[in-house]
Design a protein around this motif. Structure first.
Motif, PDB file in Angstrom:
ATOM      1  N   ASP A 267      37.146  56.143  35.386  1.00 13.19           N
ATOM      2  CA  ASP A 267      38.438  55.478  35.251  1.00 13.19           C
ATOM      3  C   ASP A 267      38.428  54.052  35.789  1.00 13.19           C
ATOM      4  O   ASP A 267      39.402  53.314  35.627  1.00 13.19           O
ATOM      5  N   LEU A 268      37.350  53.682  36.488  1.00 11.57           N
ATOM      6  CA  LEU A 268      37.311  52.347  37.098  1.00 11.57           C
ATOM      7  C   LEU A 268      36.936  51.302  36.045  1.00 11.57           C
ATOM      8  O   LEU A 268      36.260  51.610  35.062  1.00 11.57           O
ATOM      9  N   PRO A 269      37.315  50.042  36.322  1.00 11.86           N
ATOM     10  CA  PRO A 269      36.882  48.971  35.410  1.00 11.86           C
ATOM     11  C   PRO A 269      35.350  48.902  35.396  1.00 11.86           C
ATOM     12  O   PRO A 269      34.688  49.244  36.397  1.00 11.86           O
ATOM     13  N   CYS A 270      34.832  48.431  34.300  1.00  6.61           N
ATOM     14  CA  CYS A 270      33.385  48.381  34.098  1.00  6.61           C
ATOM     15  C   CYS A 270      32.650  47.640  35.221  1.00  6.61           C
ATOM     16  O   CYS A 270      31.624  48.090  35.725  1.00  6.61           O
ATOM     17  N   GLU A 271      33.198  46.486  35.612  1.00  8.29           N
ATOM     18  CA  GLU A 271      32.561  45.681  36.672  1.00  8.29           C
ATOM     19  C   GLU A 271      32.472  46.462  37.975  1.00  8.29           C
ATOM     20  O   GLU A 271      31.477  46.391  38.691  1.00  8.29           O
ATOM     21  N   LEU A 288      24.947  41.418  52.102  1.00  7.61           N
ATOM     22  CA  LEU A 288      24.432  40.178  51.496  1.00  7.61           C
ATOM     23  C   LEU A 288      23.593  40.501  50.262  1.00  7.61           C
ATOM     24  O   LEU A 288      23.696  39.834  49.236  1.00  7.61           O
ATOM     25  N   LEU A 289      22.744  41.531  50.406  1.00  6.19           N
ATOM     26  CA  LEU A 289      21.909  41.917  49.274  1.00  6.19           C
ATOM     27  C   LEU A 289      22.773  42.413  48.123  1.00  6.19           C
ATOM     28  O   LEU A 289      22.559  42.054  46.963  1.00  6.19           O
ATOM     29  N   VAL A 290      23.753  43.244  48.460  1.00  9.31           N
ATOM     30  CA  VAL A 290      24.591  43.824  47.407  1.00  9.31           C
ATOM     31  C   VAL A 290      25.335  42.712  46.669  1.00  9.31           C
ATOM     32  O   VAL A 290      25.319  42.641  45.438  1.00  9.31           O
ATOM     33  N   TRP A 291      25.937  41.778  47.419  1.00  7.40           N
ATOM     34  CA  TRP A 291      26.664  40.696  46.758  1.00  7.40           C
ATOM     35  C   TRP A 291      25.734  39.760  46.014  1.00  7.40           C
ATOM     36  O   TRP A 291      26.054  39.268  44.928  1.00  7.40           O
ATOM     37  N   GLY A 292      24.555  39.527  46.597  1.00 10.29           N
ATOM     38  CA  GLY A 292      23.579  38.664  45.925  1.00 10.29           C
ATOM     39  C   GLY A 292      23.198  39.228  44.570  1.00 10.29           C
ATOM     40  O   GLY A 292      23.207  38.514  43.547  1.00 10.29           O
ATOM     41  N   ALA A 293      22.893  40.515  44.561  1.00 14.97           N
ATOM     42  CA  ALA A 293      22.489  41.142  43.305  1.00 14.97           C
ATOM     43  C   ALA A 293      23.667  41.171  42.334  1.00 14.97           C
ATOM     44  O   ALA A 293      23.501  40.952  41.126  1.00 14.97           O
ATOM     45  N   ALA A 294      24.865  41.430  42.878  1.00 12.46           N
ATOM     46  CA  ALA A 294      26.043  41.479  42.015  1.00 12.46           C
ATOM     47  C   ALA A 294      26.229  40.130  41.322  1.00 12.46           C
ATOM     48  O   ALA A 294      26.513  40.060  40.119  1.00 12.46           O
ATOM     49  N   GLU A 295      25.993  39.084  42.086  1.00 16.47           N
ATOM     50  CA  GLU A 295      26.153  37.751  41.512  1.00 16.47           C
ATOM     51  C   GLU A 295      25.155  37.532  40.370  1.00 16.47           C
ATOM     52  O   GLU A 295      25.502  37.032  39.312  1.00 16.47           O
ATOM     53  N   GLN A 296      23.903  37.948  40.609  1.00 13.94           N
ATOM     54  CA  GLN A 296      22.884  37.859  39.562  1.00 13.94           C
ATOM     55  C   GLN A 296      23.353  38.530  38.279  1.00 13.94           C
ATOM     56  O   GLN A 296      23.036  38.114  37.186  1.00 13.94           O
ATOM     57  N   LEU A 297      24.082  39.633  38.471  1.00 14.44           N
ATOM     58  CA  LEU A 297      24.488  40.423  37.314  1.00 14.44           C
ATOM     59  C   LEU A 297      25.848  39.967  36.767  1.00 14.44           C
ATOM     60  O   LEU A 297      26.395  40.588  35.865  1.00 14.44           O
ATOM     61  N   GLY A 298      26.384  38.911  37.358  1.00 13.07           N
ATOM     62  CA  GLY A 298      27.657  38.376  36.897  1.00 13.07           C
ATOM     63  C   GLY A 298      28.854  39.216  37.285  1.00 13.07           C
ATOM     64  O   GLY A 298      29.873  39.225  36.595  1.00 13.07           O
ATOM     65  N   ILE A 299      28.728  39.965  38.392  1.00  9.12           N
ATOM     66  CA  ILE A 299      29.851  40.786  38.833  1.00  9.12           C
ATOM     67  C   ILE A 299      30.669  39.975  39.842  1.00  9.12           C
ATOM     68  O   ILE A 299      30.117  39.473  40.830  1.00  9.12           O
ATOM     69  N   GLY A 300      31.929  39.859  39.623  1.00  8.32           N
ATOM     70  CA  GLY A 300      32.761  39.045  40.496  1.00  8.32           C
ATOM     71  C   GLY A 300      33.266  39.801  41.716  1.00  8.32           C
ATOM     72  O   GLY A 300      33.181  41.028  41.788  1.00  8.32           O
ATOM     73  N   VAL A 301      33.758  39.045  42.695  1.00  7.29           N
ATOM     74  CA  VAL A 301      34.248  39.629  43.940  1.00  7.29           C
ATOM     75  C   VAL A 301      35.400  40.601  43.698  1.00  7.29           C
ATOM     76  O   VAL A 301      35.576  41.586  44.418  1.00  7.29           O
ATOM     77  N   SER A 302      36.150  40.315  42.657  1.00  8.41           N
ATOM     78  CA  SER A 302      37.321  41.151  42.401  1.00  8.41           C
ATOM     79  C   SER A 302      36.938  42.592  42.087  1.00  8.41           C
ATOM     80  O   SER A 302      37.753  43.513  42.222  1.00  8.41           O
ATOM     81  N   ALA A 303      35.698  42.808  41.689  1.00  6.58           N
ATOM     82  CA  ALA A 303      35.259  44.167  41.358  1.00  6.58           C
ATOM     83  C   ALA A 303      35.411  45.106  42.546  1.00  6.58           C
ATOM     84  O   ALA A 303      35.546  46.329  42.390  1.00  6.58           O
TER      85      ALA A 303
END
Ligand SMILES: Nc1ncnc2c1ncn2[C@@H]1O[C@H](COP(=O)(O)OP(=O)(O)OP(=O)(O)O)[C@@H](O)[C@H]1O
Ligand SMILES: [Mg+2]
Length: 928
Positions: A267-271, A288-303
């Protein structure tokens, strides 16, 4: 809180669990009172283990608490969890003895030592570290999700928990499954909540009014599992709930819970789903690693908003899942492609300098097919893990690198390497599987030989020495044309295994090995000590004692002088010691073994300890130094217990047989016979029969001694145990009127003493010959025996010569002469502590008409054996840390025992120990 069954547990209110909380509080109370405790809380996923640990931590606010948690991941990072636990205490490292400090620095990657630290040394170091920290105040170690601890950490923590004693340290683990490494610790099995508590928890989770029948059904289906009660009803309507969960299907409860988490994910948004996957693939919980990788994948903070709102994940200083089952649900639900993409992104943000191993692992997980570059990275990680003593981690890296290798020869080579690593990690099944994989490819000759060798080593470590010896023999044959040096080493190992297989081997194994070794090519270099040893031992079997002696002498003197270096010294000193015994060279024998024990101690190589220590114990017993023997045997016990080794307790069995207390000795001998038979250890079996013969000769029960001695002398190979058994057989036969048997035995003994000038050999032979002689000849031979044996250190042999001479003199009717010999015998035997033989002497003395008092052996019943042990070591001048290191306890525990000893002995310092301790087992000589 009016409900007596409700207690605050961390952030939540615990329902029920009154008894379990009481157990935990009991642990805290004990630790506050200066005692140690260990406990493993066990139960299925979601049953409430972590909640109980939280309760414990909250109740321990007045104590120092350190925590670690295992992480589910295919990645094995050696000592990761241990590092987590110890990180806040590393400032205390300096208080540890140097080898222990260095071992910890190496395993935590703080120093790049060359020697891979022994895992028991690491265990001892952690034990002492905790003990040091606890000097300042009680300490509680809390380890959650122990089922996911890396193997190296689990082994170390299990070892430490088993060896805590007098330090205010509590260790509490939580684990889904029983784990091997924590066996032997106290368990607390956690079941579901009771009905009332379960119903209350359910109603708190469901905002709707539930009818009692529906409640009962849900409680029954969840079997009171709190997580199921909280999670499963989520989002269901009253009508849906009324039907229960329909859990009666095949699915397990945790499968159902995971499925429920998965539904919530969908039910969650894809991101947000992808962010959860990044967090699930990242085992450290580093934001830091999680956010770094998320950024690589184009996942925004709002996720993050949706996942945090849903309560599935919290991102703070660390990234934590609501529950471990969320992590597995997330990872399990993702497609293979998505997982690869996430691992690739994580690899890209993981620093190759500071964390090359995690990076390599993520790259491996991202690879969609063979990838040589990544395989090489993994090999490097394996080498690093290996250097730190993380054998299981090394095996995991290598195993993965095999999967990424395309080129068949290289693949086979890596599979062999991975199999070797698994053998060292004790994972025999994985090792065999990798071996099979390697063999399925095209192996060249050398690889095939390596595979054979590996299979043989697995057999030797896990199975019977007979099979191992046969396999080593065939591996050695195959190696001859490929690598002469390796072939010869393998022959030497095969010879050693054949000795252990002894009479339980089918056919004449040792002759086969010896013949093959003699036919093998000579080394290309100048022969070194192990070469001389192999040639000498092979010759011993094929051509006999006299032919082998010169070579064996050279080999023995090289090993005795320590010229062979550490590795070879550790590996083959025990074989060299056997050669020294064959030569009747007691001094060399003792020196080789002493050096071996020191090498093993310095290197922390405890694997070699049991054999070396048991030989040292035997040597001390043969010298008549029973106090040293007892102390060495106690160290042997501590090592084998600490390392779960099943090495036969040769030393203790011999000491008991020579002391001659029948019940005690019999029990040990019988156990040795049973164990040796079951394990196919022919040598240990033969040895046990020899000990039986000594026991009964001491007790004067020659009819019992004779068959036991015959069992020991009748089996091949005739190396040392059978030779030692001959004098027992001759004495028992002579005293049972079996002159023929005795004469045969003597003839055989002479073959082994032929050509030697050693007083040990010739003295014992003269004594045996005297037994079968008459008149002046007998008297001259007894004289010679006493003469020669007086020149050796073998006091028991000498005392027995006096005894036999005295017995002969009495039968000759020379009472006065007999008394002199018998008194000497009785006094010597008494002082040594050979109680049965001393009693035999006393009876003979009585028969000469002398009035003798029965002596009682002075014992200190009020000291426990461990106290006595520690007191003796302290009396010998060992410091508390030295004693602690020998017995695998902390110095604090030593101190604790010593305080009790002081009180019991009424002394105030260790200086008083020597005088206050009784003579070991002996009787002070009193002249009548
Ligand atoms: N006695 C209890 N009363 C109320 N809530 C509880 C109780 N025990 C556990 N819970 C809640 O149930 C959930 C699952 O418990 P917990 O996480 O402790 O399980 P666990 O045994 O550690 O599971 P796992 O093996 O998956 O780690 C948590 O949300 C916890 O707060
Ligand atoms: Mg848990």
């Amino acid at each position: 809180m009016n409900d007596p069954h409700q207690v605050r547990g961390g952030r939540i209110t615990l329902r029920g669990r009154g008894a379990e909380c009481a157990v935990l509080e009991g642990i805290l109370d004990a630790v506050r009172a200066g005692e140690s405790r260990a406990l493993v809380v066990r139960g299925e996923p979601g049953v409430g283990k972590s909640a109980l640990l939280d309760y414990l931590v909250e109740a321990a606010t007045d104590l120092r608490v350190v925590r670690a948690v295992g992480v589910e991941s295919e990645m094995e990072l050696a000592f990761a969890a241990l590092h987590q636990l110890c990180a806040p205490m590393l400032d205390r490292l300096d208080g540890l003895p140097a080898p222990q400090r260095e071992a910890l620095r190496i395993v935590f990657g703080l120093s790049s030592g060359v020697a891979q630290p022994d895992r028991f040394l690491v265990g001892l170091a952690v034990l002492n570290l905790l003990s040091e920290v606890a000097e300042e105040g009680p300490l509680v170690c809390v380890v959650d999700d122990a089922q996911w601890l890396d193997q190296a950490s689990a082994q170390t923590l299990g070892f430490v928990a088993r060896r805590l004693w007098a330090e205010p340290v509590g260790m509490v683990f939580a684990s889904r499954e029983p784990c091997d490494e924590l066996r032997g610790l106290r368990d607390l099995e956690l079941g579901g909540l009771r009905d009332g508590d379960a119903r209350a928890l359910l109603s708190s989770a469901v905002q709707l009014f539930l009818d009692k029948r529906v409640c009962d059904r849900i409680v029954a289906e969840t079997r009171g599992n709190p997580l199921a009660l909280l999670e499963l009803p989520r989002g269901l309507t009253q009508a849906q709930l009324a039907g229960g969960f329909g859990l009666l299907g095949a699915q397990t409860l945790s499968g159902r819970i995971e499925e429920s988490f998965r539904r919530r994910l969908a039910d969650l948004p894809c991101e947000s789903q992808r962010l959860l996957l990044v967090a699930a693939a990242e085992p450290v919980g580093d934001p830091l690693l999680v956010w770094g990788a998320a950024e690589q994948l184009g996942i925004g903070v709002s996720a993050a908003v949706a996942v945090e709102k849903e309560g599935l994940l919290a991102i703070g200083e660390r990234v934590t899942f609501r529950h471990p089952l969320v992590r597995s649900a997330v990872y399990g639900a993702a497609s293979v492609e998505d997982r690869r993409a996430v691992h690739l992104a994580l690899a890209e943000v993981t620093q190759s300098e500071s964390d090359p191993d995690r990076r390599a692992w993520h790259l491996a997980a991202a690879a969609s097919g063979p990838d040589e570059e990544v395989a090489i990275e993994l090999e490097r990680s394996a080498a690093r893990a290996q250097a730190r003593g993380g054998v299981a981690a090394a095996a995991a890296f290598l195993q993965r690198s095999v999967e990424l290798t395309r080129e068949p020869a290289r693949r086979a080579d890596r599979a062999l390497g991975a199999a070797e690593a698994n053998l060292r990690a004790g994972a025999f099944d994985d090792a065999l599987r990798l071996l099979a994989a390697a063999e399925a490819g095209a192996l060249d000759e050398l690889q095939r030989a390596r595979a054979d060798l590996l299979r043989a080593q697995i057999k030797f470590t896990s199975g019977s020495p007979t099979d191992a010896s046969l396999m080593l023999l065939s591996a050695a044959r195959r190696l001859e044309s490929l690598n002469v040096e390796l072939a010869r080493k393998t022959y030497l190992d095969a010879w050693g295994a054949a000795v252990h297989a002894g009479g339980l081997a089918a056919g004449d194994l040792i002759s086969d090995v010896s013949r093959a070794a003699r036919a093998a090519p000579q080394p290309t270099h100048t022969p070194q000590a192990p070469d001389l040893l192999l040639d000498g031992l092979a010759l011993l079997i094929t051509e006999g004692h006299a032919a082998a002696a010169p070579l064996l002498r050279r080999a023995v003197s090289a090993f005795r002088g320590g010229e062979v270096g550490i590795e070879k010294g550790l590996q083959w000193s025990s074989v060299a010691a056997t050669a020294a015994v064959v030569l009747w060279d007691f001094e060399s024998w003792r020196d080789i073994v002493t050096v071996q024990v020191e090498l093993a101690r310095d290197a922390g190589a405890l694997g070699f300890f049991p054999l070396a220590l048991s030989t040292q114990g035997i040597a001390a017993t043969l010298r008549g130094d029973f106090a040293t023997a007892a102390s060495v045997n106690a160290e042997f016990d501590a090592v084998t217990e600490a390392t779960s080794s099943r090495f036969p307790p040769y030393g203790s069995v011999m000491l008991a047989a020579c002391r001659g207390r029948e019940a005690e000795a019999r029990a040990l001998i019988d156990a040795a016979i049973r164990d040796a038979t079951a394990a196919g250890q022919g040598l240990a079996l033969q040895y046990a029969h020899l000990m039986s013969a000594i026991l009964y000769n001491g007790l004067g029960r020659y009819h019992d001694a004779l068959p036991a001695a015959q069992q020991a002398t009748s089996v091949r190979p005739e190396i040392h145990v059978s030779v030692w058994a001959l004098p027992e057989e001759i004495e028992a036969a002579a005293r049972s009127g079996e002159a023929r048997l005795a004469a045969d035995g003597l003839e055989r003994l002479a073959e082994f003493t032929n050509g030697t000038e050693a007083d040990w050999a010739l003295g014992v032979e003269a004594r045996c010959r005297a037994l079968l002689s008459k008149g002046e000849v007998a008297e001259r031979l007894y004289g010679e025996a006493i003469d020669r044996l007086s020149r050796t250190r073998l006091r028991p042999e000498l005392a027995r010569a006096h005894l036999l001479y005295g017995e002969w003199l009495r039968r000759e009717g020379r009472r006065i002469d007999a008394r002199a010999q018998l008194r000497t015998a009785r006094d010597m035997l008494g002082v040594i502590g050979m109680e049965a033989f001393a009693e035999r002497a006393r009876r003979e003395l009585l028969a000469t008409g002398e009035k003798v008092r029965k002596r009682t052996v002075e014992t200190r019943d009020d000291l426990t054996s461990q106290e006595e042990q520690i007191a003796r070591m302290a009396g010998d001048g060992l410091s508390n840390p030295e004693i602690a290191a020998r017995l695998f306890i902390s110095p604090r525990t030593v101190e604790w025992h010593l305080r009790k000893v002081f009180t019991k002995l009424g002394i105030s310092s260790r200086r008083g120990l020597r005088g206050a301790l009784p003579r070991p087992l002996g009787v002070p000589a009193l002249r009548p």
